[in-house]
Design an enzyme around this catalytic site. Structure first.
Site, mmCIF file in Angstrom:
data_model
loop_
_atom_site.group_PDB
_atom_site.id
_atom_site.type_symbol
_atom_site.label_atom_id
_atom_site.label_comp_id
_atom_site.label_asym_id
_atom_site.label_seq_id
_atom_site.Cartn_x
_atom_site.Cartn_y
_atom_site.Cartn_z
ATOM 1 N N THR A 277 28.745 -23.020 23.311
ATOM 2 C CA THR A 277 28.352 -22.034 24.317
ATOM 3 C C THR A 277 26.959 -22.358 24.838
ATOM 4 O O THR A 277 26.188 -23.062 24.185
ATOM 5 C CB THR A 277 28.319 -20.609 23.746
ATOM 6 O OG1 THR A 277 27.132 -20.450 22.938
ATOM 7 C CG2 THR A 277 29.530 -20.306 22.907
ATOM 8 N N ASP A 278 26.627 -21.834 25.988
ATOM 9 C CA ASP A 278 25.232 -21.809 26.382
ATOM 10 C C ASP A 278 24.554 -20.710 25.550
ATOM 11 O O ASP A 278 25.202 -19.959 24.822
ATOM 12 C CB ASP A 278 25.084 -21.548 27.880
ATOM 13 C CG ASP A 278 23.779 -22.107 28.440
ATOM 14 O OD1 ASP A 278 22.829 -22.307 27.651
ATOM 15 O OD2 ASP A 278 23.703 -22.342 29.648
ATOM 16 N N TYR A 279 23.245 -20.608 25.681
ATOM 17 C CA TYR A 279 22.445 -19.793 24.771
ATOM 18 C C TYR A 279 22.932 -18.335 24.723
ATOM 19 O O TYR A 279 22.796 -17.586 25.692
ATOM 20 C CB TYR A 279 20.977 -19.835 25.199
ATOM 21 C CG TYR A 279 19.996 -19.480 24.121
ATOM 22 C CD1 TYR A 279 19.266 -20.465 23.468
ATOM 23 C CD2 TYR A 279 19.778 -18.155 23.745
ATOM 24 C CE1 TYR A 279 18.344 -20.148 22.479
ATOM 25 C CE2 TYR A 279 18.874 -17.835 22.755
ATOM 26 C CZ TYR A 279 18.158 -18.832 22.125
ATOM 27 O OH TYR A 279 17.254 -18.515 21.138
ATOM 28 N N ALA A 280 23.532 -17.977 23.598
ATOM 29 C CA ALA A 280 23.972 -16.596 23.323
ATOM 30 C C ALA A 280 24.947 -16.062 24.366
ATOM 31 O O ALA A 280 25.005 -14.859 24.606
ATOM 32 C CB ALA A 280 22.770 -15.659 23.186
#
Length: 746
Positions: A277-280
């Site tokens: 995933t991208d950040y969170a």
């Protein structure tokens, strides 16, 4: 095919098959010993934060590593810290599985190359690949095994700050750049290679209004033809990982989108690496309104998202979800296997400390070789937009005034997303220019103004790399006095580094008012003026184009920018950069891109006759760009002639009609005038980068292949429709620069 070549291919196939079997056997054995918690732990990626040596052994990061519940970590700086973390994972966890260490190594490390947008303007794929190779060499010397690059998002709206991180607006060329960077990063997965991560899948560059993280909505026909091709092309270079994007695709966040990740990426395109995933972004999916965190975890793992970056969502919910049956153990096993395969390919099981060789810190960082490559790339990336009366190159004589807030800054040289830079080691433009002219000329300097009239902020945005604060009125007076003493003025103006990049969208792409006032005052003196435009995106320079004699777009050229600018300005090298984004005349034209569809009421390119009732035009501005895609000048001129079509071969002659050696980028575009669906007015399909001496002629040849003539339908399947095609060759994408040939295929 020769027998020896066939045998080599056959042996390579069987060798690769044997390696795959060996990896499968190893991972089968390892996973048979793993608990469900340990498998979920491999899907857990956390930020390194400010881990320091000593008391850090009590850190939750080290606690998770000791329990086998930390699969990867990002942005932990320092080889010593990374070794300590690996020792904890390998020696204290039950099965000794190493941690995957990642970082945003976007355009170099300690040796910083130009921002990716600028590198793309070189049209030199070999140099781009070499830059990625150097970045990998330096990053792995510091313990980093995984980079979140390349970004192959198509960006048509320059208000979006992350234009700086990509390769421009063209799907074909962006795909080639992505492939080059992947080859450079990954190589053969040796000790000086790191794993690439193609991002952001998908459509992130199409954020509405150019506002970062904003929504995206488009037809699948447009997806498959304009936005998805670079990701698909990147797969041909076998990247180890993909990163999902923040935005929605068909109303579903990409991280949770099974059609995007499973059906397209894995089933149709056959990607066999892992997806992070991208950040969170699992937590952001909650904000999108498609479920609570636990619901989003279930959707993400089933959609094909393998690793959770920094949301702590998988480790919080997956075990319970498996117990309840909303997620199967097979779902978790599949994701875990993909992560373990990545670690195996990187050689971390064979040697967890292979990227922790302390000797390399002394031999592999900011070397003479690396600096020379970065300097040459920077020079190749600069785009000469205007050069009235051949003002450039300047002679190293007389008095030169260097004026502007970006002329004597060290902190801003690397540009955005330069996480490994060591700015104290870099040379400012002022220092470089003084060194370049030596005793042959005198260089006078004045800052002239601030970046903005306000000291550090613009509309509440705080910049971490400020330019020294001056009184604008007094600074302008000083600049005019300095200019009055000079034979020529070089103005260093534009964006500071943090005005481009992530979360750096802008609604006004013209030069900030205080800088424009400075430039206008300098031009009004009557002195010859060279504008060095610093930017991370296409900017609006209509006034500059009409009033400044010479304009060199230098983007953000990295750690060697100062010397590279002098190489071009003083003529030691000739400019060779060509635009990979269209530069608009006015913000109201945005988004403006060359490969657009026709309208039913088109305005001819080059029309400047004002209002045309009931036509697809503006009342107050031309439709045309200020500078088109593919455009760039140099210190010579080229003549194109004898364009011929023989079967499926296109040939033409290009002659250097000037007085010095220089580089030309010969471009080929194709248009399908009649198809089942509307097709773009032209699409880049090939190019040749050639170097010609004065008077030299080169015969350039292109082969028209079937793949150049195809497009995708809304299901993502290739469509080939025989018939007539327009083949266009020339020096940029404007109609005026192209010769058109008719090609028919049955």
């Amino acid at each position: 095919m020769k027998k020896s070549a066939f045998l080599f291919i056959l042996l390579s196939f069987f060798a690769a098959k044997a390696q795959d079997n060996e990896m499968d056997s190893f991972i089968d054995d390892l996973m048979s010993k793993m608990t469900l918690q340990e498998k979920i732990g491999q899907l857990n990626l956390l930020p390194g934060g400010d881990i320091t040596t000593g008391a850090e052994m009590e850190s939750p990061i080290f606690d998770l590593a000791a329990k086998g519940q930390l699969g990867a970590i990002l942005n932990i700086k320092g080889q010593e810290k990374i070794r300590l973390l690996q020792e904890t994972a390998v020696k204290k966890s039950r099965l000794g599985i190493p941690v995957l260490v990642g970082q945003d190594v976007i355009h170099g490390n300690v040796t910083v190359f130009p921002i990716p947008l600028a590198q793309a303007c070189s049209w030199n794929l070999e140099a781009i690949e070499n830059g990625a190779r150097i970045a990998a060499r330096e990053a792995t010397a510091q313990g980093i095994a995984w980079t979140y690059s390349p970004m192959v998002d198509i960006a048509l709206d320059p208000r979006w700050g992350r234009v700086a991180e990509g390769a421009g607006e063209d799907p074909y060329y962006t795909g080639l750049v992505g492939q080059a960077m992947i080859r450079g990063y990954q190589g053969n997965y040796g000790k000086e290679n790191m794993m690439a991560c193609v991002k952001h899948f998908a459509l992130y560059g199409a954020a509405e209004a150019g506002r970062d993280y904003n929504t995206v909505d488009m037809s699948r026909l447009r997806m498959f033809n304009q936005y998805l091709p670079p990701y698909r092309a990147a797969l041909e270079a076998n990247p180890g990982s993909f990163m999902s994007s923040f935005n929605v695709v068909d109303g579903i966040p990409a991280t949770l989108n099974g059609w995007l990740l499973n059906e397209v990426l894995r089933n149709k395109w056959k990607f066999d690496g892992f997806v992070v995933t991208d950040y969170a972004s699992i937590n952001e999916a909650v904000v999108h309104g498609v479920g609570d965190q636990k619901t989003c975890v279930v959707k993400a793992i089933k959609a094909g998202t393998d690793m959770d970056m920094c949301a702590f969502a998988y480790i919080a919910h997956l075990e319970k979800c498996a117990e309840e049956g909303s997620v199967s153990v097979k779902d978790i096993d599949t994701a875990c296997r993909r992560v373990l395969e990545a670690k195996y390919k990187l050689g971390l099981f064979a040697d967890p400390y292979r990227f922790c060789d302390a000797k390399r810190l002394k031999t592999d960082l900011y070397t003479t070789e690396h600096r020379a490559a970065a300097r040459d790339m920077a020079a190749q990336s600069f785009v000469l937009l205007k050069n009235a009366d051949n003002l450039l190159p300047l002679k190293k004589q007389g008095t030169i005034a260097l004026i502007g807030p970006l002329a004597d800054t060290r902190n801003n040289l690397p540009g955005c997303w330069s996480t490994g830079d060591e700015v104290s080691r870099y040379t400012t433009l002022k220092e470089a220019m003084i060194n370049a002219v030596g005793k042959k000329a005198r260089v006078l300097y004045a800052q002239g103004c601030n970046i903005y009239g306000d000291e550090k902020t613009q509309n509440g945005a705080t910049f971490n790399r400020p330019i020294p604060r001056v009184d604008d009125k007094a600074a302008l007076e000083e600049a005019l006095k300095t200019a009055a003493q000079a034979d020529v003025v070089v103005c260093a103006l534009g964006e500071m580094a943090e005005m481009s990049g992530e979360s750096s969208s802008r609604t006004d792409l013209s030069l900030p008012e205080v800088q424009m006032n400075l430039l206008k005052a300098i031009v009004a003196t009557g002195k010859p003026v060279v504008l060095l435009n610093f930017s991370g995106r296409p900017t609006i320079m209509k006034w500059e184009s009409e009033n400044v004699p010479a304009i060199l777009n230098v983007w953000w050229g990295g750690s060697e920018l100062g010397d590279a600018v002098c190489d071009i300005v003083f003529g030691d090298k000739a400019p060779s950069g060509r635009l990979v984004t269209t530069m608009p005349r006015a913000l109201g034209q945005v988004p403006l891109y060359y490969n657009h569809l026709r309208t039913g009421r088109p305005i001819p390119e080059g029309h400047t006759g004002g209002f045309m009732k009931y036509q697809s035009n503006y009342l107050d501005e031309s439709n045309d760009p200020l500078y088109p895609f593919g455009y760039g000048l140099t210190y010579t001129t080229f003549k194109y002639s004898d364009a011929l079509l023989n079967g499926n071969k296109v040939s033409l002659s290009v002659t250097n009609t000037g007085s010095r050696e220089a580089t030309e980028v010969v471009q080929l575009y194709i248009n399908d005038p009649v198809a089942s669906v509307a097709r773009p007015v032209k699409e880049l399909k090939a190019f040749r980068r050639i170097v010609l001496k004065p008077g030299e002629t080169a015969n350039v040849e292109f082969e028209i292949t079937r793949s150049m003539l195809t497009y995708y339908n809304a299901e993502g399947d290739e469509v080939f429709e025989p018939g007539d095609f327009n083949i266009m060759v020339g020096c940029n994408s404007s109609d005026a620069a192209l010769q058109t040939l008719k090609y028919t295929i049955q």
